[in-house]
Motif scaffolding. Structure first.
Motif, PDB file in Angstrom:
ATOM      1  N   LEU A  25       0.810  -1.216   0.000  1.00  0.00           N
ATOM      2  CA  LEU A  25       0.000   0.000   0.000  1.00  0.00           C
ATOM      3  C   LEU A  25       0.845   1.269   0.000  1.00  0.00           C
ATOM      4  N   PHE A  26       2.109   1.198   0.343  1.00  0.00           N
ATOM      5  CA  PHE A  26       2.978   2.361   0.415  1.00  0.00           C
ATOM      6  C   PHE A  26       3.712   2.584  -0.898  1.00  0.00           C
ATOM      7  N   ASP A  27       3.990   3.845  -1.193  1.00  0.00           N
ATOM      8  CA  ASP A  27       4.748   4.178  -2.394  1.00  0.00           C
ATOM      9  C   ASP A  27       6.213   3.830  -2.196  1.00  0.00           C
ATOM     10  N   ASP A  28       6.894   3.503  -3.282  1.00  0.00           N
ATOM     11  CA  ASP A  28       8.314   3.181  -3.202  1.00  0.00           C
ATOM     12  C   ASP A  28       9.139   4.415  -2.847  1.00  0.00           C
ATOM     13  N   ASP A  29       8.706   5.607  -3.277  1.00  0.00           N
ATOM     14  CA  ASP A  29       9.451   6.830  -2.992  1.00  0.00           C
ATOM     15  C   ASP A  29       9.525   7.108  -1.501  1.00  0.00           C
ATOM     16  N   GLU A  30       8.432   6.860  -0.784  1.00  0.00           N
ATOM     17  CA  GLU A  30       8.426   7.096   0.657  1.00  0.00           C
ATOM     18  C   GLU A  30       9.392   6.149   1.366  1.00  0.00           C
ATOM     19  N   VAL A  31       9.427   4.921   0.938  1.00  0.00           N
ATOM     20  CA  VAL A  31      10.303   3.931   1.564  1.00  0.00           C
ATOM     21  C   VAL A  31      11.762   4.287   1.294  1.00  0.00           C
TER      22      VAL A  31
END
Length: 54
Positions: free
Chosen positions: A42-48
């Motif tokens: 559910l999370f974007d790769d950019d945030e990670v």
């Protein structure tokens, strides 16, 4: 008919190996966190990636 004398012990050996691998995985905590991988999608790769850089 002779092949069945090889297949039965071979299948028992494969079963024992599979059970040993299952117990190894349980003992080493492979099944501890089953919820996080389902939520990670559910999370974007950019945030990670940004969190890892900081």
């Amino acid at each position: 008919m002779d092949v069945i004398y090889w297949l039965i012990p071979l299948s028992v050996l494969v079963l024992i190996v599979a059970i040993a691998i299952l117990f190894w995985a349980v003992r080493n905590g492979q099944f501890q966190d089953l919820d996080s991988p389902a939520v990670d999608i559910l999370f974007d790769d950019d945030e990670v990636q940004n969190d890892k850089k900081e």
